[in-house]
Design a protein around this motif. Structure first.
Motif, PDB file in Angstrom:
ATOM      1  N   GLU A 150       0.913  24.639   7.214  1.00  0.00           N
ATOM      2  CA  GLU A 150       1.562  26.091   8.027  1.00  0.00           C
ATOM      3  C   GLU A 150       2.643  26.880   6.756  1.00  0.00           C
ATOM      4  OE1 GLU A 150       2.792  25.748  11.928  1.00  0.00           O
ATOM      5  OE2 GLU A 150       1.546  27.425  12.530  1.00  0.00           O
ATOM      6  N   GLY A 151       2.549  28.075   6.643  1.00  0.00           N
ATOM      7  CA  GLY A 151       3.433  28.887   5.807  1.00  0.00           C
ATOM      8  C   GLY A 151       3.056  29.124   4.491  1.00  0.00           C
ATOM      9  N   GLU A 152       2.068  27.964   3.984  1.00  0.00           N
ATOM     10  CA  GLU A 152       1.463  28.096   2.669  1.00  0.00           C
ATOM     11  C   GLU A 152       0.777  29.316   2.581  1.00  0.00           C
ATOM     12  OE1 GLU A 152       1.914  23.594   1.295  1.00  0.00           O
ATOM     13  OE2 GLU A 152      -0.085  24.185   1.911  1.00  0.00           O
ATOM     14  N   ASN A 153       0.186  29.501   1.451  1.00  0.00           N
ATOM     15  CA  ASN A 153      -0.965  30.683   1.125  1.00  0.00           C
ATOM     16  C   ASN A 153      -2.160  29.927   0.673  1.00  0.00           C
ATOM     17  OD1 ASN A 153       1.066  32.567   1.182  1.00  0.00           O
ATOM     18  ND2 ASN A 153       1.370  32.914  -1.005  1.00  0.00           N
ATOM     19  N   ALA A 154      -3.285  30.522   1.274  1.00  0.00           N
ATOM     20  CA  ALA A 154      -4.738  30.099   1.091  1.00  0.00           C
ATOM     21  C   ALA A 154      -5.410  31.194   0.349  1.00  0.00           C
ATOM     22  CB  ALA A 154      -5.224  29.769   2.410  1.00  0.00           C
ATOM     23  N   THR A 155      -6.031  30.495  -0.568  1.00  0.00           N
ATOM     24  CA  THR A 155      -6.887  31.422  -1.570  1.00  0.00           C
ATOM     25  C   THR A 155      -8.170  30.959  -1.642  1.00  0.00           C
ATOM     26  OG1 THR A 155      -5.159  31.942  -2.999  1.00  0.00           O
ATOM     27  CG2 THR A 155      -7.380  32.116  -3.870  1.00  0.00           C
ATOM     28  N   SER A 192       0.322  31.343   5.991  1.00  0.00           N
ATOM     29  CA  SER A 192      -0.878  30.705   6.815  1.00  0.00           C
ATOM     30  C   SER A 192      -0.313  30.072   8.236  1.00  0.00           C
ATOM     31  CB  SER A 192      -1.678  30.053   6.303  1.00  0.00           C
ATOM     32  OG  SER A 192      -1.190  28.757   5.884  1.00  0.00           O
ATOM     33  N   ARG A 193      -0.942  30.344   9.249  1.00  0.00           N
ATOM     34  CA  ARG A 193      -0.731  29.535  10.496  1.00  0.00           C
ATOM     35  C   ARG A 193      -1.822  28.779  11.109  1.00  0.00           C
ATOM     36  NH1 ARG A 193      -0.034  35.908  12.792  1.00  0.00           N
ATOM     37  NH2 ARG A 193       1.821  36.457  11.429  1.00  0.00           N
ATOM     38  N   ALA A 194      -1.568  27.885  11.894  1.00  0.00           N
ATOM     39  CA  ALA A 194      -2.572  27.108  12.341  1.00  0.00           C
ATOM     40  C   ALA A 194      -3.654  27.593  12.999  1.00  0.00           C
ATOM     41  CB  ALA A 194      -1.869  26.244  13.651  1.00  0.00           C
ATOM     42  N   GLY A 209     -22.344  34.069   1.646  1.00  0.00           N
ATOM     43  CA  GLY A 209     -22.074  32.592   1.223  1.00  0.00           C
ATOM     44  C   GLY A 209     -22.097  31.647   2.048  1.00  0.00           C
ATOM     45  N   SER A 210     -22.061  30.239   1.561  1.00  0.00           N
ATOM     46  CA  SER A 210     -21.960  29.194   2.308  1.00  0.00           C
ATOM     47  C   SER A 210     -20.813  28.838   2.913  1.00  0.00           C
ATOM     48  CB  SER A 210     -22.277  28.131   1.693  1.00  0.00           C
ATOM     49  OG  SER A 210     -21.472  27.955   0.562  1.00  0.00           O
ATOM     50  N   GLY A 211     -19.629  29.592   2.615  1.00  0.00           N
ATOM     51  CA  GLY A 211     -18.308  29.662   3.331  1.00  0.00           C
ATOM     52  C   GLY A 211     -17.368  28.431   2.823  1.00  0.00           C
ATOM     53  N   THR A 212     -16.045  28.814   3.141  1.00  0.00           N
ATOM     54  CA  THR A 212     -14.855  27.873   3.163  1.00  0.00           C
ATOM     55  C   THR A 212     -14.063  27.475   4.212  1.00  0.00           C
ATOM     56  OG1 THR A 212     -14.370  28.825   0.770  1.00  0.00           O
ATOM     57  CG2 THR A 212     -12.501  27.533   1.898  1.00  0.00           C
ATOM     58  N   ARG A 213     -14.251  25.959   4.709  1.00  0.00           N
ATOM     59  CA  ARG A 213     -13.543  25.675   5.914  1.00  0.00           C
ATOM     60  C   ARG A 213     -12.107  25.439   5.439  1.00  0.00           C
ATOM     61  NH1 ARG A 213     -17.561  22.515   4.908  1.00  0.00           N
ATOM     62  NH2 ARG A 213     -16.336  20.763   4.565  1.00  0.00           N
ATOM     63  N   LEU A 214     -11.184  26.168   6.264  1.00  0.00           N
ATOM     64  CA  LEU A 214      -9.884  26.116   5.952  1.00  0.00           C
ATOM     65  C   LEU A 214      -9.246  25.537   7.167  1.00  0.00           C
ATOM     66  CD1 LEU A 214      -7.222  27.167   4.842  1.00  0.00           C
ATOM     67  CD2 LEU A 214      -7.400  29.224   6.032  1.00  0.00           C
ATOM     68  N   GLN A 215      -8.471  24.327   6.918  1.00  0.00           N
ATOM     69  CA  GLN A 215      -7.642  24.013   7.904  1.00  0.00           C
ATOM     70  C   GLN A 215      -6.042  24.008   7.558  1.00  0.00           C
ATOM     71  OE1 GLN A 215      -8.821  21.596  10.253  1.00  0.00           O
ATOM     72  NE2 GLN A 215      -6.761  21.503  10.934  1.00  0.00           N
ATOM     73  N   VAL A 216      -5.367  24.576   8.554  1.00  0.00           N
ATOM     74  CA  VAL A 216      -4.065  24.957   8.379  1.00  0.00           C
ATOM     75  C   VAL A 216      -3.365  23.662   9.396  1.00  0.00           C
ATOM     76  CG1 VAL A 216      -2.225  26.501   8.507  1.00  0.00           C
ATOM     77  CG2 VAL A 216      -4.202  27.192   7.949  1.00  0.00           C
ATOM     78  N   GLN A 217      -2.467  22.898   8.741  1.00  0.00           N
ATOM     79  CA  GLN A 217      -1.646  21.670   9.470  1.00  0.00           C
ATOM     80  C   GLN A 217      -0.322  22.410   9.925  1.00  0.00           C
ATOM     81  OE1 GLN A 217      -3.287  19.146   9.850  1.00  0.00           O
ATOM     82  NE2 GLN A 217      -4.866  18.998   8.259  1.00  0.00           N
ATOM     83  N   PRO A 218      -0.264  22.182  11.422  1.00  0.00           N
ATOM     84  CA  PRO A 218       0.943  22.608  11.996  1.00  0.00           C
ATOM     85  C   PRO A 218       2.157  21.938  11.173  1.00  0.00           C
ATOM     86  CG  PRO A 218      -0.261  21.696  13.390  1.00  0.00           C
ATOM     87  CD  PRO A 218      -0.939  21.676  12.278  1.00  0.00           C
TER      88      PRO A 218
END
Lengths: 115, 112
Positions: free
Chosen positions: B15-20, B79-81, B103-112
């Motif tokens: 959490e708090g990080e950026n996701a690209t 980012s947030r959970a 597209g086939s997608g990106t699975r994003l997991q944001v850890q709290p």
């Protein structure tokens, strides 16, 4: 998912049986789509409709047929279900004339299992 | 074949990080869109960028488009959970079917 409903939401059937999935919209949108979603493949277009009785094939149309007899309903039929058609099916709608672009609104999905 | 291919397939951050997330596509497009899908739900439209635009912002989302490289990126800042989901790019091609290709997608997991 407001304005677009899919039925049934879950179905288990046997190989060789016919299956019909229904998509119903209350938005009066011209375009309706059926996609299937499988792990590793994203969403793939099965068929779409650009008006009542106007339909066209997508990239994975074999084994599927569609009908659109009125604006609000788009039916997807599997004439003789096979195990390879086990998937989650999504209906989507759009109205390019209003938005100027093909922005889709999706239903909640129909999970089909063919045994 | 997929018009849009996403990279990475999966992403795990705090959490708090950026996701690209990145998306590449093959044909000429009118626009490119990003959608989000929470587990067990339908896709939801996030943002659209037209072929004559290079960058677009919406809240914590920033999308870039490079038509010369046929690529796009989606940046989620701070980012947030609750951002945990799958993200898909979709292209509206100039020629061919009047339908989006995903597209086939990106699975994003944001850890709290």
């Amino acid at each position: 998912d407001a304005g677009i409903t899919q039925s049934p939401r879950h179905k288990v059937t046997e190989t060789g049986t016919p299956v019909t999935l229904r998509c119903h919209q209350t938005e009066n949108h011209r375009y309706m789509y059926w996609y299937r979603q499988d792990p590793g493949h994203g969403l793939r277009l099965i068929h779409y409709s650009y008006g009542v009785k106007d339909t066209d094939k997508g990239e994975v149309s074999d084994g599927y047929s569609v009908s659109r007899s009125k604006t609000e309903d788009f039916l997807l039929t599997l004439e003789s279900a096979t195990s390879s058609q086990t998937s989650v099916y999504f209906c989507a709608i759009s109205d390019r004339l209003i938005s100027g672009a093909n922005v889709l609104t999706f239903g909640a999905g129909s999970r089909l299992t063919v045994l | 074949s997929q018009q849009g291919e996403e990279d990475p397939q999966a992403l795990s951050i705090q959490e708090g990080e950026n996701a690209t997330m990145n998306c590449s596509y093959k044909t000429s497009i009118n626009n490119l869109q990003w959608y989000r899908q929470n587990s067990g739900r339908g896709l939801v439209h996030l943002i659209l960028i037209r072929s004559n635009e290079r960058e677009k912002h919406s809240g914590r989302l920033r999308v870039t488009l490079d038509t010369s490289k046929k690529s796009s990126s989606l940046l989620i800042t701070a980012s947030r959970a609750a951002d945990t989901a799958s993200y898909f790019c979709a292209t509206d091609a100039i020629a061919g079917r009047r339908a989006l290709t995903f597209g086939s997608g990106t699975r994003l997991q944001v850890q709290p």
